[in-house]
Design a protein around this motif. Structure first.
Motif, PDB file in Angstrom:
ATOM      1  N   CYS A   1     -13.875  10.320  59.604  1.00 14.16           N
ATOM      2  CA  CYS A   1     -14.652  11.520  59.204  1.00 14.16           C
ATOM      3  C   CYS A   1     -15.617  10.649  57.682  1.00 14.16           C
ATOM      4  O   CYS A   1     -15.978   9.775  57.746  1.00 14.16           O
ATOM      5  CB  CYS A   1     -14.079  12.289  59.163  1.00 14.16           C
ATOM      6  N   GLY A   2     -15.203  11.441  56.747  1.00 10.06           N
ATOM      7  CA  GLY A   2     -15.624  10.955  55.744  1.00 10.06           C
ATOM      8  C   GLY A   2     -15.603   9.312  55.102  1.00 10.06           C
ATOM      9  O   GLY A   2     -16.199   8.783  54.556  1.00 10.06           O
TER      10      GLY A   2
ATOM     11  N   ASP B   1     -16.963  14.774  49.571  1.00 12.06           N
ATOM     12  CA  ASP B   1     -18.333  13.914  49.860  1.00 12.06           C
ATOM     13  C   ASP B   1     -18.375  12.569  49.109  1.00 12.06           C
ATOM     14  O   ASP B   1     -18.043  12.612  48.292  1.00 12.06           O
ATOM     15  CB  ASP B   1     -19.456  14.790  49.880  1.00 12.06           C
TER      16      ASP B   1
ATOM     17  N   ASN C   1     -20.559   3.534  56.142  1.00 12.44           N
ATOM     18  CA  ASN C   1     -21.680   3.077  56.574  1.00 12.44           C
ATOM     19  C   ASN C   1     -22.569   2.805  54.996  1.00 12.44           C
ATOM     20  O   ASN C   1     -23.357   2.126  55.228  1.00 12.44           O
ATOM     21  CB  ASN C   1     -22.475   4.637  57.132  1.00 12.44           C
TER      22      ASN C   1
ATOM     23  N   GLN D   1     -18.612   7.673  56.833  1.00 11.34           N
ATOM     24  CA  GLN D   1     -19.859   7.801  55.572  1.00 11.34           C
ATOM     25  C   GLN D   1     -19.588   6.620  54.468  1.00 11.34           C
ATOM     26  O   GLN D   1     -21.060   6.501  54.740  1.00 11.34           O
ATOM     27  CB  GLN D   1     -19.851   8.902  55.416  1.00 11.34           C
TER      28      GLN D   1
ATOM     29  N   HIS E   1     -17.135  18.371  59.289  1.00 14.00           N
ATOM     30  CA  HIS E   1     -18.235  17.661  58.567  1.00 14.00           C
ATOM     31  C   HIS E   1     -19.330  18.615  58.381  1.00 14.00           C
ATOM     32  O   HIS E   1     -19.489  18.909  58.845  1.00 14.00           O
ATOM     33  CB  HIS E   1     -18.594  16.253  58.819  1.00 14.00           C
TER      34      HIS E   1
ATOM     35  N   GLN F   1     -21.799  16.456  56.568  1.00 16.20           N
ATOM     36  CA  GLN F   1     -21.951  15.316  56.027  1.00 16.20           C
ATOM     37  C   GLN F   1     -22.745  14.527  56.997  1.00 16.20           C
ATOM     38  O   GLN F   1     -21.791  14.348  58.176  1.00 16.20           O
ATOM     39  CB  GLN F   1     -22.347  14.722  54.401  1.00 16.20           C
ATOM     40  N   ALA F   2     -23.829  13.829  57.608  1.00 15.67           N
ATOM     41  CA  ALA F   2     -23.748  13.088  58.535  1.00 15.67           C
ATOM     42  C   ALA F   2     -24.790  11.474  58.148  1.00 15.67           C
ATOM     43  O   ALA F   2     -25.535  11.938  57.113  1.00 15.67           O
ATOM     44  CB  ALA F   2     -24.058  13.580  59.531  1.00 15.67           C
ATOM     45  N   ILE F   3     -24.622  10.325  58.897  1.00 15.33           N
ATOM     46  CA  ILE F   3     -25.097   9.224  58.918  1.00 15.33           C
ATOM     47  C   ILE F   3     -26.609   9.600  58.847  1.00 15.33           C
ATOM     48  O   ILE F   3     -27.209  10.353  60.090  1.00 15.33           O
ATOM     49  CB  ILE F   3     -25.236   8.570  59.918  1.00 15.33           C
TER      50      ILE F   3
ATOM     51  N   LEU G   1     -26.822   8.787  53.854  1.00 16.02           N
ATOM     52  CA  LEU G   1     -26.303   9.633  54.710  1.00 16.02           C
ATOM     53  C   LEU G   1     -27.075  11.344  54.500  1.00 16.02           C
ATOM     54  O   LEU G   1     -27.762  11.270  53.559  1.00 16.02           O
ATOM     55  CB  LEU G   1     -25.097  10.160  54.366  1.00 16.02           C
TER      56      LEU G   1
ATOM     57  N   GLN H   1     -16.903  10.034  63.806  1.00 16.51           N
ATOM     58  CA  GLN H   1     -17.139  11.147  62.420  1.00 16.51           C
ATOM     59  C   GLN H   1     -16.033  12.014  62.462  1.00 16.51           C
ATOM     60  O   GLN H   1     -15.481  13.370  61.898  1.00 16.51           O
ATOM     61  CB  GLN H   1     -18.179  11.566  62.915  1.00 16.51           C
TER      62      GLN H   1
END
Length: 239
Positions: A113-114, A70, A120, A117, A177, A179-181, A127, A214
């Motif tokens: 994906c990561g 992460d 971003n 993230q 995943h 985690q996300a935005i 996140l 993602q």
């Protein structure tokens, strides 16, 4: 034959054990296969932050790959780290350096994906550290089915770069995943959403090519996945 643009592809890393008794780099073959099939020349990038500028002088575009780790929450100002979060400091240190340099040069960037993230976060966004704790009635974004099969649908935002190159407004995607935005970075727009509202893609319209997704398009679950790589490679061409 039209010359192939050189595409830097970030590597994952693992400590000793498993494949080797010593620390080793890793890259699923389909990342390189997808770049090659789209007309690029994939070049693996070892985690040498001090060499980021030298790499950037030699590549025409950058693919930020995913991995089983992460983004450090400290990078987006979080006061605490969720127990589920794991970090790979050397890899992130390198990816920060090479991504910032690519953005300074306006090199085409594809974050997966990561990688999406991190893109971003570098652009000033934040996140969600663990989707099940933050999104009511969340989908299984860590899909139980094999990665080479779709796990859920996403809706593409009309008028975005991603929707235009995909040629549709709904895709079946593979998903892995937790985690996300949370907050979008500066200049970013969301270009895809899951049915539970999770942001599944971003892009920066002001840049030559800057898209993050993602899911894992290197598996070519849909024709839009191949189209994404083709559009990315075309943006990397100088001729």
């Amino acid at each position: 034959m039209t010359s192939r643009p050189a595409i830097g592809v970030t590597l994952d890393c693992e400590d000793a054990g498993g494949y080797s008794a010593f620390p080793w780099y890793a890259l699923r073959r389909n990342y390189a296969d997808a770049v090659t099939a789209a007309g690029g020349l994939p070049l693996a990038l070892p985690h040498e932050p001090d060499l980021a500028e030298a790499y950037l002088e030699r590549i025409d575009g950058l693919v930020l790959t995913g991995g089983a780790f992460d983004v450090d929450p400290a990078l987006f100002g979080a006061d605490a780290r969720h127990p589920s979060v794991t970090v790979k400091r050397r890899r992130t240190q390198f990816e920060l350096a090479v991504l910032r340099g690519a953005l300074q040069r306006d090199l085409p960037v594809l974050g997966i994906c990561g990688g999406m993230q991190l893109l971003n976060v570098v652009l000033g966004g934040t996140l969600i550290q663990h989707i099940p704790d933050a999104v009511p009635d969340a989908l299984a974004h860590e899909q139980p089915t094999p990665r080479d099969r779709p796990g859920h649908d996403v809706a593409l935002v009309p008028g975005t770069h991603l929707s235009r190159l995909a040629g549709c407004l709904r895709l079946k995607v593979n998903s892995s995943h937790h985690q996300a935005i949370a907050q979008l970075g500066d200049g970013c727009v969301a270009n895809a959403h899951a049915p539970d509202g999770v942001v599944e893609g971003i892009e920066v319209p002001a840049r030559t090519f800057c898209i993050g997704v993602q899911w894992h398009p290197e598996f070519h679950v849909s024709t839009a996945d191949a189209a994404l790589f083709t559009a990315f490679i075309e943006a990397c061409r100088h001729d």
